[in-house]
Design a protein around this motif. Structure first.
Motif, PDB file in Angstrom:
ATOM      1  N   ILE A  61       0.856  -1.190   0.000  1.00 42.38           N
ATOM      2  CA  ILE A  61       0.000   0.000   0.000  1.00 42.38           C
ATOM      3  C   ILE A  61       0.886   1.233   0.000  1.00 42.38           C
ATOM      4  CG2 ILE A  61      -1.777   1.302   1.227  1.00 42.38           C
ATOM      5  CD1 ILE A  61      -2.712  -1.412   0.128  1.00 42.38           C
ATOM      6  N   LEU A  62       0.647   2.136  -0.941  1.00 40.47           N
ATOM      7  CA  LEU A  62       1.337   3.424  -0.954  1.00 40.47           C
ATOM      8  C   LEU A  62       0.296   4.521  -0.806  1.00 40.47           C
ATOM      9  CD1 LEU A  62       3.013   1.701  -3.547  1.00 40.47           C
ATOM     10  CD2 LEU A  62       4.561   3.469  -2.745  1.00 40.47           C
ATOM     11  N   HIS A  63       0.418   5.291   0.259  1.00 45.64           N
ATOM     12  CA  HIS A  63      -0.489   6.420   0.468  1.00 45.64           C
ATOM     13  C   HIS A  63       0.251   7.701   0.126  1.00 45.64           C
ATOM     14  CE1 HIS A  63      -3.712   8.865   2.090  1.00 45.64           C
ATOM     15  NE2 HIS A  63      -2.805   9.562   2.758  1.00 45.64           N
ATOM     16  N   LEU A  64      -0.147   8.343  -0.963  1.00 43.57           N
ATOM     17  CA  LEU A  64       0.431   9.628  -1.349  1.00 43.57           C
ATOM     18  C   LEU A  64      -0.366  10.727  -0.654  1.00 43.57           C
ATOM     19  CD1 LEU A  64       1.557   7.672  -3.515  1.00 43.57           C
ATOM     20  CD2 LEU A  64       1.521   9.596  -5.105  1.00 43.57           C
ATOM     21  N   VAL A  65       0.269  11.375   0.299  1.00 42.59           N
ATOM     22  CA  VAL A  65      -0.412  12.386   1.106  1.00 42.59           C
ATOM     23  C   VAL A  65      -0.915  13.513   0.206  1.00 42.59           C
ATOM     24  CG1 VAL A  65      -0.115  14.087   2.950  1.00 42.59           C
ATOM     25  CG2 VAL A  65       0.944  11.825   3.143  1.00 42.59           C
ATOM     26  N   SER A  66      -2.141  13.933   0.444  1.00 45.08           N
ATOM     27  CA  SER A  66      -2.762  14.992  -0.353  1.00 45.08           C
ATOM     28  C   SER A  66      -1.965  16.292  -0.270  1.00 45.08           C
ATOM     29  CB  SER A  66      -4.188  15.233   0.153  1.00 45.08           C
ATOM     30  OG  SER A  66      -4.726  16.413  -0.400  1.00 45.08           O
ATOM     31  N   ALA A  67      -2.011  17.053  -1.360  1.00 43.09           N
ATOM     32  CA  ALA A  67      -1.385  18.380  -1.344  1.00 43.09           C
ATOM     33  C   ALA A  67      -2.018  19.270  -0.282  1.00 43.09           C
ATOM     34  CB  ALA A  67      -1.511  19.030  -2.721  1.00 43.09           C
ATOM     35  N   ALA A  68      -3.238  18.933   0.137  1.00 44.12           N
ATOM     36  CA  ALA A  68      -3.908  19.710   1.183  1.00 44.12           C
ATOM     37  C   ALA A  68      -3.213  19.579   2.527  1.00 44.12           C
ATOM     38  CB  ALA A  68      -5.366  19.259   1.308  1.00 44.12           C
ATOM     39  N   ASN A  69      -2.304  18.648   2.631  1.00 44.10           N
ATOM     40  CA  ASN A  69      -1.586  18.420   3.878  1.00 44.10           C
ATOM     41  C   ASN A  69      -0.084  18.552   3.629  1.00 44.10           C
ATOM     42  OD1 ASN A  69      -0.659  17.649   6.366  1.00 44.10           O
ATOM     43  ND2 ASN A  69      -1.762  15.710   6.438  1.00 44.10           N
ATOM     44  N   GLY A  70       0.402  19.781   3.688  1.00 41.87           N
ATOM     45  CA  GLY A  70       1.830  20.010   3.536  1.00 41.87           C
ATOM     46  C   GLY A  70       2.242  20.684   2.247  1.00 41.87           C
ATOM     47  N   ALA A  71       1.312  20.787   1.286  1.00 42.73           N
ATOM     48  CA  ALA A  71       1.612  21.483   0.022  1.00 42.73           C
ATOM     49  C   ALA A  71       0.373  22.257  -0.410  1.00 42.73           C
ATOM     50  CB  ALA A  71       2.038  20.485  -1.053  1.00 42.73           C
ATOM     51  N   GLU A  72      -0.176  23.014   0.535  1.00 40.65           N
ATOM     52  CA  GLU A  72      -1.454  23.700   0.317  1.00 40.65           C
ATOM     53  C   GLU A  72      -1.427  24.670  -0.860  1.00 40.65           C
ATOM     54  OE1 GLU A  72      -1.277  22.301   4.542  1.00 40.65           O
ATOM     55  OE2 GLU A  72       0.092  23.313   3.143  1.00 40.65           O
ATOM     56  N   ASP A  73      -0.275  25.244  -1.148  1.00 38.50           N
ATOM     57  CA  ASP A  73      -0.192  26.195  -2.262  1.00 38.50           C
ATOM     58  C   ASP A  73      -0.507  25.539  -3.598  1.00 38.50           C
ATOM     59  OD1 ASP A  73       0.482  28.179  -0.531  1.00 38.50           O
ATOM     60  OD2 ASP A  73       2.643  28.098  -0.929  1.00 38.50           O
ATOM     61  N   PHE A  74      -0.382  24.216  -3.653  1.00 35.92           N
ATOM     62  CA  PHE A  74      -0.622  23.493  -4.895  1.00 35.92           C
ATOM     63  C   PHE A  74      -1.964  22.772  -4.895  1.00 35.92           C
ATOM     64  CE2 PHE A  74       3.913  23.973  -4.422  1.00 35.92           C
ATOM     65  CZ  PHE A  74       4.308  24.378  -5.686  1.00 35.92           C
ATOM     66  N   TYR A  75      -2.791  23.068  -3.894  1.00 37.45           N
ATOM     67  CA  TYR A  75      -4.108  22.437  -3.828  1.00 37.45           C
ATOM     68  C   TYR A  75      -5.141  23.394  -4.396  1.00 37.45           C
ATOM     69  CZ  TYR A  75      -8.149  19.882  -2.126  1.00 37.45           C
ATOM     70  OH  TYR A  75      -9.327  19.184  -2.058  1.00 37.45           O
ATOM     71  N   SER A  76      -5.855  22.949  -5.415  1.00 40.81           N
ATOM     72  CA  SER A  76      -6.843  23.809  -6.069  1.00 40.81           C
ATOM     73  C   SER A  76      -8.111  23.023  -6.335  1.00 40.81           C
ATOM     74  CB  SER A  76      -6.284  24.344  -7.395  1.00 40.81           C
ATOM     75  OG  SER A  76      -7.295  25.000  -8.127  1.00 40.81           O
ATOM     76  N   THR A  77      -9.260  23.690  -6.203  1.00 37.69           N
ATOM     77  CA  THR A  77     -10.547  23.066  -6.528  1.00 37.69           C
ATOM     78  C   THR A  77     -11.186  23.702  -7.751  1.00 37.69           C
ATOM     79  OG1 THR A  77     -11.721  24.594  -5.055  1.00 37.69           O
ATOM     80  CG2 THR A  77     -10.994  22.487  -4.115  1.00 37.69           C
ATOM     81  N   GLU A  78     -10.517  24.666  -8.359  1.00 37.75           N
ATOM     82  CA  GLU A  78     -11.108  25.376  -9.482  1.00 37.75           C
ATOM     83  C   GLU A  78     -11.086  24.525 -10.743  1.00 37.75           C
ATOM     84  OE1 GLU A  78      -9.635  29.258 -10.114  1.00 37.75           O
ATOM     85  OE2 GLU A  78      -9.566  29.767  -7.988  1.00 37.75           O
ATOM     86  N   ASN A  79     -12.170  24.574 -11.474  1.00 38.00           N
ATOM     87  CA  ASN A  79     -12.309  23.791 -12.699  1.00 38.00           C
ATOM     88  C   ASN A  79     -11.737  24.561 -13.891  1.00 38.00           C
ATOM     89  OD1 ASN A  79     -12.989  21.951 -14.603  1.00 38.00           O
ATOM     90  ND2 ASN A  79     -15.192  22.352 -14.548  1.00 38.00           N
ATOM     91  N   ARG A  80     -10.490  24.916 -13.772  1.00 33.42           N
ATOM     92  CA  ARG A  80      -9.811  25.585 -14.872  1.00 33.42           C
ATOM     93  C   ARG A  80      -8.318  25.368 -14.702  1.00 33.42           C
ATOM     94  NH1 ARG A  80      -7.683  30.534 -13.275  1.00 33.42           N
ATOM     95  NH2 ARG A  80      -8.378  31.327 -11.257  1.00 33.42           N
ATOM     96  N   LYS A  81      -7.603  25.494 -15.763  1.00 38.02           N
ATOM     97  CA  LYS A  81      -6.177  25.211 -15.733  1.00 38.02           C
ATOM     98  C   LYS A  81      -5.411  26.389 -15.160  1.00 38.02           C
ATOM     99  CE  LYS A  81      -2.494  23.165 -18.446  1.00 38.02           C
ATOM    100  NZ  LYS A  81      -2.115  22.606 -19.751  1.00 38.02           N
ATOM    101  N   ARG A  82      -4.695  26.125 -14.084  1.00 42.62           N
ATOM    102  CA  ARG A  82      -3.812  27.136 -13.524  1.00 42.62           C
ATOM    103  C   ARG A  82      -2.419  26.934 -14.083  1.00 42.62           C
ATOM    104  NH1 ARG A  82      -5.109  28.656  -7.305  1.00 42.62           N
ATOM    105  NH2 ARG A  82      -7.243  29.352  -7.618  1.00 42.62           N
ATOM    106  N   HIS A  83      -1.492  27.758 -13.612  1.00 42.94           N
ATOM    107  CA  HIS A  83      -0.146  27.673 -14.168  1.00 42.94           C
ATOM    108  C   HIS A  83       0.572  26.410 -13.739  1.00 42.94           C
ATOM    109  CE1 HIS A  83       0.533  29.403 -10.179  1.00 42.94           C
ATOM    110  NE2 HIS A  83       1.775  28.965 -10.264  1.00 42.94           N
ATOM    111  N   TYR A  84       0.002  25.673 -12.741  1.00 39.17           N
ATOM    112  CA  TYR A  84       0.702  24.474 -12.317  1.00 39.17           C
ATOM    113  C   TYR A  84      -0.128  23.202 -12.460  1.00 39.17           C
ATOM    114  CZ  TYR A  84      -1.659  26.148  -8.067  1.00 39.17           C
ATOM    115  OH  TYR A  84      -2.560  26.654  -7.173  1.00 39.17           O
ATOM    116  N   GLN A  85      -1.453  23.262 -12.498  1.00 41.63           N
ATOM    117  CA  GLN A  85      -2.217  22.030 -12.581  1.00 41.63           C
ATOM    118  C   GLN A  85      -3.686  22.315 -12.855  1.00 41.63           C
ATOM    119  OE1 GLN A  85      -1.623  20.159  -8.816  1.00 41.63           O
ATOM    120  NE2 GLN A  85      -2.783  21.642  -7.677  1.00 41.63           N
ATOM    121  N   ASP A  86      -4.405  21.247 -13.215  1.00 41.55           N
ATOM    122  CA  ASP A  86      -5.835  21.323 -13.462  1.00 41.55           C
ATOM    123  C   ASP A  86      -6.507  20.188 -12.709  1.00 41.55           C
ATOM    124  OD1 ASP A  86      -7.969  20.784 -16.356  1.00 41.55           O
ATOM    125  OD2 ASP A  86      -8.370  21.701 -14.423  1.00 41.55           O
TER     126      ASP A  86
END
Length: 350
Positions: A61-86
């Motif tokens: 089992i590999l649990h990849l910790v959510s960006a919401a926990n420790g990388a909040e700047d990269f956590y987005s809920t917007e339904n559009r492409k930002r400069h780093y992710q969609d």
């Protein structure tokens, strides 16, 4: 989901080539999204039990910790492409995502090979750590290409606190048998691990260095029948090792606490060892350790706390089978002379 997985598992079993099946989610993840009562009702209705659905169904089992926990700047809920992710499929806010992430990880606590990949590095390094973990488990030599820094750590623990001071945990009964090996540089053992009369069985074989790799370790999941047949190869030079293993998650770090039980050699009486894997050092490592445990000292690589040595029936001062570690040097204690029969892999990772 179970039926889809079963279909792929059957295809893999029917293949004549090596096959690695990766599941984006596993059965236990569902328990993070419904109430405990509903989950237990579902388990009972399908005649499932945690050992089968968590431990025996998946090899790792590999649990990849959510960006919401420790990388909040990269956590987005917007339904559009930002400069780093969609992330069009992401709907939870940071707080809820963090809570669900913890519940998802907690659902797998107790699996014998559970690795938490946190956000302590950038995303590329995070992916490399994940790949390195998989390669290590399947026995693929990756050399230094991924520059993995995670290492196994072992600590001596005294005076266990009451259960109420622990975070949510899973307890297992564990039995180890060392087997007769094909040569002095090969080590083999069986492990039986279970809860409430449900068991999983693993055969572990450690082999000599190959292509400069520090350790080749092959783990094979067994049926009960295979396990019973292999017991005939038990090595009479070793005691059977009995433990209670407590698994828990704290500070995004997965820990296993081994509490040695009788019968066994007197040297194991009252012995409690804490194990984890981490790339952290110094204060960062100290801060993630369980504060409620009385940790006496680190014993990583110390041959006195190797399960192979602990299980030896002969006295350490006279036996030729005592295995010295190449990674731990004691300057204040006289160790036995290097044995003529050399077992290179003395660390216990089962």
């Amino acid at each position: 989901m179970v039926q889809i997985e079963n279909t792929y598992f059957e295809l893999g079993n029917s293949s004549t080539r090596n096959c690695l099946i990766i599941c984006d989610r596993g059965v236990m993840d569902a328990s993070a999204y419904i109430s405990k009562d509903k989950w237990e009702k579902m388990m009972a209705g399908n005649k499932w039990n945690p050992v089968e659905m968590r431990d025996n169904r998946y090899n790792q089992i590999l649990h990849l910790v959510s960006a919401a926990n420790g990388a909040e700047d990269f956590y987005s809920t917007e339904n559009r492409k930002r400069h780093y992710q969609d992330h069009a499929c992401r709907s939870e806010g940071v707080d809820l995502a963090r809570e669900l992430d913890y519940k998802s990880a907690a659902a797998w606590v107790g699996h014998p090979y559970f690795d938490v990949i946190d956000n302590s590095t950038n995303f590329e390094a995070k992916m490399n750590r994940m790949i390195e973990s998989v390669c290590q488990k399947v026995g693929i030599d990756i050399g230094d290409r991924l520059q993995a820094t995670s290492r196994k750590l072992k600590y001596l623990v005294a005076l266990l606190p009451p259960d109420s001071e622990f975070p949510p945990f899973q307890d297992f009964d564990v039995v180890h048998h060392y087997l007769q090996s094909a040569g002095p540089k090969v080590q083999a053992r069986l492990r039986k691990r279970g809860q409430k009369s449900h068991w999983s069985y693993i055969h572990t074989q450690r082999r000599p260095n190959v292509h400069g790799q520090a350790r080749i370790e092959v783990k094979t999941q067994l049926t009960h029948r295979d396990y019973m047949n292999l017991l005939a190869q038990r090595d009479d030079a070793h005691f059977t090792i009995y433990k209670k293993r407590r698994c828990f998650l704290i500070n995004n770090q997965y820990f296993q606490l081994d509490i040695y039980k009788e019968p066994g050699h007197p040297r194991c009486k009252g012995l409690v060892l804490l194990e984890t894997y981490s790339s952290l050092t110094g204060e960062a490592l100290k801060n993630c350790m369980p504060k409620f445990l009385n940790i006496v000292k680190e014993v990583t690589g110390d041959p006195d706390y190797s399960m192979f040595n602990l299980s030896l029936k002969e006295d350490w001062s006279t036996t030729k089978k005592f295995c010295r570690s190449a990674t731990h040097g004691k300057q204040d204690q006289q160790l036995p002379e290097p044995p003529k029969q050399y077992h290179p892999y003395d660390e216990n990772s089962d």
